[in-house]
Design an enzyme around this catalytic site. Sequence first.
Site, short mmCIF file in Angstrom:
data_model
loop_
_atom_site.label_atom_id
_atom_site.label_comp_id
_atom_site.label_asym_id
_atom_site.label_seq_id
_atom_site.Cartn_x
_atom_site.Cartn_y
_atom_site.Cartn_z
N LYS A 51 -2.97 5.97 -4.15
CA LYS A 51 -4.06 6.90 -3.84
C LYS A 51 -3.90 8.24 -4.55
CE LYS A 51 -3.85 4.76 0.72
NZ LYS A 51 -2.42 4.42 0.80
N HIS B 229 -7.72 9.53 -1.60
CA HIS B 229 -7.04 9.51 -0.31
C HIS B 229 -7.85 10.18 0.80
CE1 HIS B 229 -2.65 9.29 1.36
NE2 HIS B 229 -3.53 8.95 2.27
N ASP C 102 0.84 -1.21 0.00
CA ASP C 102 0.00 0.00 0.00
C ASP C 102 0.87 1.25 0.00
OD1 ASP C 102 -2.95 1.08 0.80
OD2 ASP C 102 -1.42 2.26 1.83
#
Length: 305
Positions: A87, A118, A57
């Site tokens: 993101k 985000h 991530d």
Amino acid sequence: MTSTKATSSHTLAASKTYTLNTGAKIPAIGLGTWQSKPHEVENAVEIALRKGYRHIDTALAYGNEAEVGAGIKASGVPRSEIWLTTKLDNPWHKRVQEGIDSSLKSLGTDYVDLYLMHWPCSTDPNDLKKHLPDWDFIKTWQEMQKLPATGKVRNIGVSNFGIKNLEKLLNDPSTKIVPAVNQVELHPNNPSPKLVAYNTSKGIHTTGYSCLGSTNSPLYKDETLLALAKAKGKTPQQVLLAWGIQKGWSVLPKSVHKERIEKNYELDGWDLTAEEVKKLDGLPDRFKVCGDDWLPVKVFFGDDE
């Protein structure tokens, strides 16, 4: 509605996946990279993938996508075996196509498995203290909904959305795609049961960030957690991760230390009893690692518990 329940038994936590509303399977444990220092991220990603992690991530805002991409290449693990999330940053809300192109270029890949908004905040790129007057997260989502058809993004979702903003998004007539994921801060001192239940009721999978409570967390002074970890012969971090996975969400433990990265993945062959989960559910302290006071608009309204 696709179930977001785990697909494998508790003894295989490390290889467990959750099925999203798109049918895609997200691995239960991912490596978080927020606040990791430069030059540490590439190494951390390589170590994690060699250990067995298959979920990484990152975010444009972290400034480390190029290092994440380098770590993936160095690991030797084929890109097709890795779940990669990034993101869209707040000042890029009006430039969604440019945002994803920038991320893909930095990551050195032609697609991401999950692309998240985000924050529900369309910040003015010319003045980060201001919200754009003619734009909001509904319009951003309209643009994000165009991405899966391009092949650059397999799934789209949101992050840091509370119930109030999710309702606004889901009730808007322009919303044709329900977010696959809502990534939010989740640990026993910010458990957000109402928000998690709301996500689940809408077929949205929950991912927990700062699931270890972040650096210097008061959690590590919590007698209940420490006693429970000692009794299990596990680290407090392992116990926190098992708690999240058993409660039905994916977790993103962040570390740059080889030993911790590896330990955080060693969740197979044991679990927490219902009573132990309940003990952690009952921890009284409350704190958030990541608030909203740095944003030009409020996004947390205390409706998550």
